[in-house]
Motif scaffolding. Sequence first.
Motif, PDB file in Angstrom:
ATOM      1  N   MET A 288       3.810  -4.764  17.080  1.00 25.22           N
ATOM      2  CA  MET A 288       4.055  -5.078  18.488  1.00 25.22           C
ATOM      3  C   MET A 288       3.552  -3.933  19.358  1.00 25.22           C
ATOM      4  O   MET A 288       4.341  -3.223  19.981  1.00 25.22           O
ATOM      5  CB  MET A 288       5.550  -5.343  18.693  1.00 25.22           C
ATOM      6  N   GLY A 289       2.241  -3.721  19.330  1.00 21.30           N
ATOM      7  CA  GLY A 289       1.621  -2.682  20.158  1.00 21.30           C
ATOM      8  C   GLY A 289       2.256  -1.306  19.999  1.00 21.30           C
ATOM      9  O   GLY A 289       2.957  -0.853  20.895  1.00 21.30           O
ATOM     10  N   GLY A 290       2.007  -0.665  18.897  1.00 22.19           N
ATOM     11  CA  GLY A 290       2.582   0.680  18.676  1.00 22.19           C
ATOM     12  C   GLY A 290       3.948   0.636  18.001  1.00 22.19           C
ATOM     13  O   GLY A 290       4.436   1.654  17.524  1.00 22.19           O
ATOM     14  N   ASN A 291       4.556  -0.521  17.979  1.00 21.44           N
ATOM     15  CA  ASN A 291       5.830  -0.701  17.272  1.00 21.44           C
ATOM     16  C   ASN A 291       5.562  -1.541  16.033  1.00 21.44           C
ATOM     17  O   ASN A 291       5.252  -2.724  16.161  1.00 21.44           O
ATOM     18  CB  ASN A 291       6.831  -1.507  18.115  1.00 21.44           C
ATOM     19  N   VAL A 292       5.686  -0.933  14.869  1.00 21.82           N
ATOM     20  CA  VAL A 292       5.463  -1.711  13.645  1.00 21.82           C
ATOM     21  C   VAL A 292       6.811  -1.972  12.971  1.00 21.82           C
ATOM     22  O   VAL A 292       7.620  -1.060  12.814  1.00 21.82           O
ATOM     23  CB  VAL A 292       4.513  -0.967  12.676  1.00 21.82           C
ATOM     24  N   GLN A 293       7.028  -3.226  12.630  1.00 19.88           N
ATOM     25  CA  GLN A 293       8.248  -3.600  11.922  1.00 19.88           C
ATOM     26  C   GLN A 293       7.839  -4.225  10.595  1.00 19.88           C
ATOM     27  O   GLN A 293       7.124  -5.222  10.582  1.00 19.88           O
ATOM     28  CB  GLN A 293       9.048  -4.605  12.756  1.00 19.88           C
ATOM     29  N   THR A 294       8.271  -3.630   9.491  1.00 23.22           N
ATOM     30  CA  THR A 294       7.997  -4.254   8.197  1.00 23.22           C
ATOM     31  C   THR A 294       9.249  -5.036   7.781  1.00 23.22           C
ATOM     32  O   THR A 294      10.358  -4.733   8.221  1.00 23.22           O
ATOM     33  CB  THR A 294       7.670  -3.221   7.112  1.00 23.22           C
ATOM     34  N   PHE A 295       9.040  -6.024   6.935  1.00 26.69           N
ATOM     35  CA  PHE A 295      10.176  -6.823   6.447  1.00 26.69           C
ATOM     36  C   PHE A 295       9.951  -7.156   4.978  1.00 26.69           C
ATOM     37  O   PHE A 295       8.886  -7.664   4.603  1.00 26.69           O
ATOM     38  CB  PHE A 295      10.295  -8.118   7.263  1.00 26.69           C
ATOM     39  N   GLY A 296      10.935  -6.870   4.158  1.00 28.31           N
ATOM     40  CA  GLY A 296      10.838  -7.207   2.730  1.00 28.31           C
ATOM     41  C   GLY A 296       9.957  -6.227   1.966  1.00 28.31           C
ATOM     42  O   GLY A 296       9.457  -5.249   2.508  1.00 28.31           O
ATOM     43  N   GLU A 297       9.801  -6.534   0.683  1.00 30.12           N
ATOM     44  CA  GLU A 297       9.021  -5.656  -0.190  1.00 30.12           C
ATOM     45  C   GLU A 297       7.614  -6.204  -0.354  1.00 30.12           C
ATOM     46  O   GLU A 297       7.415  -7.414  -0.328  1.00 30.12           O
ATOM     47  CB  GLU A 297       9.660  -5.589  -1.591  1.00 30.12           C
ATOM     48  N   LYS A 298       6.642  -5.328  -0.573  1.00 31.85           N
ATOM     49  CA  LYS A 298       5.297  -5.810  -0.873  1.00 31.85           C
ATOM     50  C   LYS A 298       5.314  -6.453  -2.263  1.00 31.85           C
ATOM     51  O   LYS A 298       6.106  -6.093  -3.123  1.00 31.85           O
ATOM     52  CB  LYS A 298       4.301  -4.651  -0.840  1.00 31.85           C
ATOM     53  N   LYS A 299       4.388  -7.389  -2.463  1.00 22.68           N
ATOM     54  CA  LYS A 299       4.389  -8.167  -3.707  1.00 22.68           C
ATOM     55  C   LYS A 299       4.263  -7.268  -4.944  1.00 22.68           C
ATOM     56  O   LYS A 299       4.952  -7.465  -5.951  1.00 22.68           O
ATOM     57  CB  LYS A 299       3.230  -9.158  -3.668  1.00 22.68           C
ATOM     58  N   ASP A 300       3.416  -6.235  -4.838  1.00 24.63           N
ATOM     59  CA  ASP A 300       3.195  -5.373  -6.007  1.00 24.63           C
ATOM     60  C   ASP A 300       4.197  -4.211  -6.067  1.00 24.63           C
ATOM     61  O   ASP A 300       4.077  -3.315  -6.897  1.00 24.63           O
ATOM     62  CB  ASP A 300       1.748  -4.847  -6.002  1.00 24.63           C
ATOM     63  N   GLY A 301       5.167  -4.225  -5.166  1.00 23.87           N
ATOM     64  CA  GLY A 301       6.212  -3.203  -5.197  1.00 23.87           C
ATOM     65  C   GLY A 301       5.814  -1.870  -4.568  1.00 23.87           C
ATOM     66  O   GLY A 301       6.637  -0.957  -4.474  1.00 23.87           O
ATOM     67  N   SER A 302       4.564  -1.736  -4.172  1.00 23.63           N
ATOM     68  CA  SER A 302       4.130  -0.470  -3.554  1.00 23.63           C
ATOM     69  C   SER A 302       4.644  -0.411  -2.113  1.00 23.63           C
ATOM     70  O   SER A 302       4.981  -1.439  -1.532  1.00 23.63           O
ATOM     71  CB  SER A 302       2.604  -0.371  -3.578  1.00 23.63           C
ATOM     72  N   PRO A 303       4.712   0.808  -1.544  1.00 25.84           N
ATOM     73  CA  PRO A 303       5.224   0.890  -0.164  1.00 25.84           C
ATOM     74  C   PRO A 303       4.244   0.323   0.871  1.00 25.84           C
ATOM     75  O   PRO A 303       3.037   0.228   0.601  1.00 25.84           O
ATOM     76  CB  PRO A 303       5.403   2.399   0.056  1.00 25.84           C
TER      77      PRO A 303
END
Length: 308
Positions: free
Chosen positions: A167-182
């Motif tokens: 959101m324009g400079g605001n990053v929101q992640t949700f859940g885990e990546k499929k391969d478990g990496s960050p």
Amino acid sequence: MKRFLALLLTALLLLTGCARQEYLQEEIFCMDTVMSLKIWGPEEAMDGCREALYGLQNTWSATREDSLISRLNRGEAVALTEEERSLLEKVEALSARTGGAFDPCLGALCEAWGFYGQSYRVPDAQQLAAALDESKWDMGASIKGYSGNVLVDILKETGAERAVLNMGGNVQTFGEKKDGSPWLVAVQDPFGGSGYACLISVTGTCAVVTSGDYQRYFEENGVRYHHILDPKTGYPADSGLASVTVVCRDGLTADALSTALFVMGLEEGSRFWRESEDFEAVFILKDGTVCATEGAQVSGCEYEVIRR
Ligand code: AMP
Ligand code: MG
């Protein structure tokens, strides 16, 4: 004929296989910025997020005549919902926590600098004093972060698996990546380079929010006036920083603190971090030096570690 049909079927399967994307992606213009939503989940997750963003914009914008904020600023009697009241209380608490460096009632000052409607001007001393005296809500420093929290709830409710919401400079992640990496979040180079300044790794659901002097500004007589204002002086904060990124599980807190730390500067900001336990921060100084608190997972650049 059979052979031909089998070939056709294989070709069709391959084609549909190629065309089926694993995630949904959409770009929207909302809250005065381009937002990019990438969701591994059902259509209703994307629909819910999009609608919520437009709704939040319409409620909390300081420039829309009919927004809740404009009505409050005009002194109208407004019946607040539980959610609205709770958000206003939370931003007031964050203001107190930051000693007023984050001030959600700086609306008159933002207006005096012409940041509403891009009618930029440098106010004179009298105009500054008058604007500092007046209390008008402006949620510009916190609403995108809060939106991140709202979208996370929608993603959970609609059964989405994972998402990256920018959101324009605001990053929101949700859940885990499929391969478990960050998740790797790139911090924009505040000096206008085409690459990134550094990368920040986060796991799971997390907000990574940047405040920078390059995000909105105007120039007059060779001086750059940016949009993050120091409530003590009324002028754009001049704390030696080009940007601050905050990593925090709570989006609203991340957003409010990125603005507050930008106003505080490196020394006071580091002290504030030492007294806190709910966030990490990456400071980029005007000379290009990168300083990161010891819990921040930074890569892709050289940096100095700020220790407890
Ligand atoms: P951000 O990009 O999150 O740092 O927020 C900057 C926006 O918040 C500005 O465009 C103003 O609308 C508003 N703002 C500016 N200075 C402050 C401040 N010190 N505290 C709270 N809001 C501010
Ligand atoms: Mg902010």
